[in-house]
Design a protein around this motif. Structure first.
Motif, PDB file in Angstrom:
ATOM      1  N   LEU A  94       0.839  -1.206   0.000  1.00 11.35           N
ATOM      2  CA  LEU A  94       0.000   0.000   0.000  1.00 11.35           C
ATOM      3  C   LEU A  94       0.872   1.254   0.000  1.00 11.35           C
ATOM      4  N   GLN A  95       1.940   1.235   0.783  1.00 13.77           N
ATOM      5  CA  GLN A  95       2.882   2.359   0.782  1.00 13.77           C
ATOM      6  C   GLN A  95       3.499   2.529  -0.603  1.00 13.77           C
ATOM      7  N   PHE A  96       3.895   1.410  -1.189  1.00 12.76           N
ATOM      8  CA  PHE A  96       4.478   1.419  -2.530  1.00 12.76           C
ATOM      9  C   PHE A  96       3.485   1.981  -3.551  1.00 12.76           C
ATOM     10  N   ALA A  97       2.233   1.549  -3.454  1.00 11.02           N
ATOM     11  CA  ALA A  97       1.205   2.010  -4.384  1.00 11.02           C
ATOM     12  C   ALA A  97       0.996   3.512  -4.269  1.00 11.02           C
ATOM     13  N   ALA A  98       0.977   4.016  -3.034  1.00 10.61           N
ATOM     14  CA  ALA A  98       0.784   5.454  -2.812  1.00 10.61           C
ATOM     15  C   ALA A  98       1.968   6.247  -3.366  1.00 10.61           C
ATOM     16  N   GLN A  99       3.167   5.759  -3.138  1.00 14.06           N
ATOM     17  CA  GLN A  99       4.379   6.477  -3.571  1.00 14.06           C
ATOM     18  C   GLN A  99       4.553   6.454  -5.088  1.00 14.06           C
ATOM     19  N   GLU A 100       4.186   5.338  -5.705  1.00 13.03           N
ATOM     20  CA  GLU A 100       4.426   5.171  -7.144  1.00 13.03           C
ATOM     21  C   GLU A 100       3.172   5.405  -7.985  1.00 13.03           C
ATOM     22  N   ASN A 101       2.093   5.844  -7.339  1.00 14.96           N
ATOM     23  CA  ASN A 101       0.853   6.177  -8.042  1.00 14.96           C
ATOM     24  C   ASN A 101       0.244   4.978  -8.771  1.00 14.96           C
ATOM     25  N   HIS A 102       0.251   3.825  -8.091  1.00 14.57           N
ATOM     26  CA  HIS A 102      -0.416   2.634  -8.608  1.00 14.57           C
ATOM     27  C   HIS A 102      -1.762   2.491  -7.902  1.00 14.57           C
ATOM     28  N   SER A 103      -2.821   2.272  -8.651  1.00 12.84           N
ATOM     29  CA  SER A 103      -4.139   2.158  -8.040  1.00 12.84           C
ATOM     30  C   SER A 103      -4.375   0.754  -7.483  1.00 12.84           C
ATOM     31  N   VAL A 104      -5.312   0.685  -6.520  1.00 14.70           N
ATOM     32  CA  VAL A 104      -5.550  -0.528  -5.737  1.00 14.70           C
ATOM     33  C   VAL A 104      -7.032  -0.899  -5.777  1.00 14.70           C
ATOM     34  N   PHE A 105      -7.307  -2.208  -5.795  1.00 13.73           N
ATOM     35  CA  PHE A 105      -8.682  -2.708  -5.681  1.00 13.73           C
ATOM     36  C   PHE A 105      -8.737  -3.662  -4.505  1.00 13.73           C
ATOM     37  N   LEU A 106      -9.790  -3.556  -3.691  1.00 16.03           N
ATOM     38  CA  LEU A 106      -9.986  -4.426  -2.533  1.00 16.03           C
ATOM     39  C   LEU A 106     -11.184  -5.331  -2.787  1.00 16.03           C
ATOM     40  N   TYR A 107     -10.993  -6.627  -2.593  1.00 15.83           N
ATOM     41  CA  TYR A 107     -12.099  -7.563  -2.795  1.00 15.83           C
ATOM     42  C   TYR A 107     -12.139  -8.561  -1.643  1.00 15.83           C
ATOM     43  N   GLY A 108     -13.306  -8.656  -1.011  1.00 17.16           N
ATOM     44  CA  GLY A 108     -13.479  -9.648   0.043  1.00 17.16           C
ATOM     45  C   GLY A 108     -14.031  -9.062   1.328  1.00 17.16           C
ATOM     46  N   ALA A 109     -14.262  -9.927   2.305  1.00 16.95           N
ATOM     47  CA  ALA A 109     -14.782  -9.576   3.627  1.00 16.95           C
ATOM     48  C   ALA A 109     -16.231  -9.086   3.532  1.00 16.95           C
ATOM     49  N   LYS A 110     -16.791  -8.723   4.672  1.00 16.75           N
ATOM     50  CA  LYS A 110     -18.155  -8.192   4.699  1.00 16.75           C
ATOM     51  C   LYS A 110     -18.160  -6.755   4.201  1.00 16.75           C
ATOM     52  N   GLU A 111     -19.331  -6.302   3.762  1.00 12.97           N
ATOM     53  CA  GLU A 111     -19.446  -4.961   3.207  1.00 12.97           C
ATOM     54  C   GLU A 111     -18.939  -3.895   4.180  1.00 12.97           C
ATOM     55  N   HIS A 132      -4.702   5.768  -4.252  1.00 10.18           N
ATOM     56  CA  HIS A 132      -5.917   5.707  -5.060  1.00 10.18           C
ATOM     57  C   HIS A 132      -6.531   4.320  -4.955  1.00 10.18           C
ATOM     58  N   ILE A 133      -7.626   4.201  -4.193  1.00  6.96           N
ATOM     59  CA  ILE A 133      -8.385   2.956  -4.143  1.00  6.96           C
ATOM     60  C   ILE A 133      -9.364   3.019  -5.309  1.00  6.96           C
ATOM     61  N   ALA A 134      -9.057   2.306  -6.373  1.00 11.76           N
ATOM     62  CA  ALA A 134      -9.837   2.409  -7.606  1.00 11.76           C
ATOM     63  C   ALA A 134     -11.218   1.775  -7.488  1.00 11.76           C
ATOM     64  N   GLY A 135     -11.389   0.899  -6.508  1.00 10.60           N
ATOM     65  CA  GLY A 135     -12.684   0.257  -6.313  1.00 10.60           C
ATOM     66  C   GLY A 135     -12.605  -0.810  -5.245  1.00 10.60           C
ATOM     67  N   TYR A 136     -13.768  -1.290  -4.834  1.00 12.12           N
ATOM     68  CA  TYR A 136     -13.808  -2.384  -3.859  1.00 12.12           C
ATOM     69  C   TYR A 136     -15.104  -3.159  -4.039  1.00 12.12           C
ATOM     70  N   GLU A 137     -15.104  -4.371  -3.512  1.00 10.17           N
ATOM     71  CA  GLU A 137     -16.294  -5.220  -3.555  1.00 10.17           C
ATOM     72  C   GLU A 137     -16.222  -6.176  -2.385  1.00 10.17           C
ATOM     73  N   ASN A 138     -17.385  -6.451  -1.773  1.00 13.96           N
ATOM     74  CA  ASN A 138     -17.379  -7.389  -0.648  1.00 13.96           C
ATOM     75  C   ASN A 138     -17.224  -8.819  -1.149  1.00 13.96           C
ATOM     76  N   GLY A 139     -17.050  -9.736  -0.216  1.00 14.84           N
ATOM     77  CA  GLY A 139     -16.753 -11.116  -0.581  1.00 14.84           C
ATOM     78  C   GLY A 139     -17.956 -11.978  -0.871  1.00 14.84           C
ATOM     79  N   TYR A 140     -19.115 -11.375  -1.102  1.00 10.02           N
ATOM     80  CA  TYR A 140     -20.337 -12.142  -1.320  1.00 10.02           C
ATOM     81  C   TYR A 140     -20.877 -11.968  -2.736  1.00 10.02           C
ATOM     82  N   VAL A 141     -19.975 -11.705  -3.656  1.00  7.03           N
ATOM     83  CA  VAL A 141     -20.336 -11.526  -5.058  1.00  7.03           C
ATOM     84  C   VAL A 141     -20.705 -12.879  -5.675  1.00  7.03           C
ATOM     85  N   SER A 142     -21.765 -12.899  -6.466  1.00  6.60           N
ATOM     86  CA  SER A 142     -22.147 -14.126  -7.161  1.00  6.60           C
ATOM     87  C   SER A 142     -21.807 -14.062  -8.651  1.00  6.60           C
ATOM     88  N   ASP A 143     -21.788 -12.862  -9.209  1.00  5.28           N
ATOM     89  CA  ASP A 143     -21.492 -12.683 -10.628  1.00  5.28           C
ATOM     90  C   ASP A 143     -20.010 -12.325 -10.787  1.00  5.28           C
TER      91      ASP A 143
END
Length: 237
Positions: A94-111, A129-140
């Protein structure tokens, strides 16, 4: 990068900084990387389940998350100098992503967990930059793949529990434009503030397992993997 082997399971001897440097080079080359945490319990599981062993051994980096791996390396005259824990590896990335301007996506866990983790991460790592996230209960999952790709994320953290998260990464990685994948288990609970880590002294001494055992005595059976693992390593030696 010459890896060490414990009961047929590969472990990377790289430090946090060496992994970040290697990951950075692989991103520049357009190559995908996977990170999986290895501890004695997972090695014992891998020796019972060939699928789990293959998942671990096919990963780019098998980080030594567990004091038992460090002890085994010393017993075998290996080169692993420090533990590289899953949650701390995620923090470094995460530190690396912030310093180098790489975006991050989080997937999993409860909403509530993943949304709060996103909020806390953005507060903690300036400019990330958190480009997006989704909880771990995705069916599609096809829609999820499209969402991740549309986000432009370079790093993807998957919190579905092991080995489910690694199986998910293995299955969907060919269809994703992401360059760095890490299965992070309960790390989103830590970043969200829902779960407190062991005090720093326990972490420095490699005694997080003892702290968790004191807090949750029911974990005793799981902790038996450590002496079983070390015994097998010594006998094999």
């Amino acid at each position: 990068m010459e890896k060490e082997q414990y009961l047929g399971v590969s472990v990377s001897p790289l430090t946090y900084d060496e992994i970040i440097q290697d990951v950075e080079q692989r991103i520049r080359e357009g190559r995908q990387s996977t990170i999986i945490a290895v501890n004695p319990e997972k090695v014992i599981t891998a020796n019972r389940d060939p699928l789990v062993k293959d998942l671990i051994n096919q990963s780019t980096y098998q980080i030594p998350d567990g004091v038992g791996i460090l002890i085994a390396s010393k017993l075998k005259g290996g080169n692993i100098q420090e533990r590289v824990t899953g949650v701390d590896m995620m923090e470094r990335l995460l530190q690396f992503a912030a310093q180098e301007n790489h975006s991050v996506f989080l997937y999993g866990a409860k909403e509530g967990v993943v949304s709060e983790a996103k909020k806390k991460i953005e507060e903690r790592f300036h400019g990330i930059h958190i480009a997006g996230y989704e909880n771990g209960y995705v069916s599609d999952h096809e829609a999820l793949i499209e969402k991740i790709n549309a986000s432009g994320a370079t790093l993807l953290f998957v919190a579905l529990g092991s080995p489910r998260q690694e199986l998910w990464i293995q299955e969907h990685m060919p269809h994703l434009n992401v360059k760095v994948f890490q299965g992070v288990g309960g790390s989103l609970d830590v970043f969200s503030g829902n779960v407190k880590r062991a005090p720093s002294l326990f972490r420095k001494l490699g005694l997080e397992w003892l702290y968790r055992l004191l807090k949750e005595p029911k974990r005793f059976k799981r902790q038996l993997a450590l002496p079983s693992f070390l015994f097998k390593v010594i006998v094999k030696r």
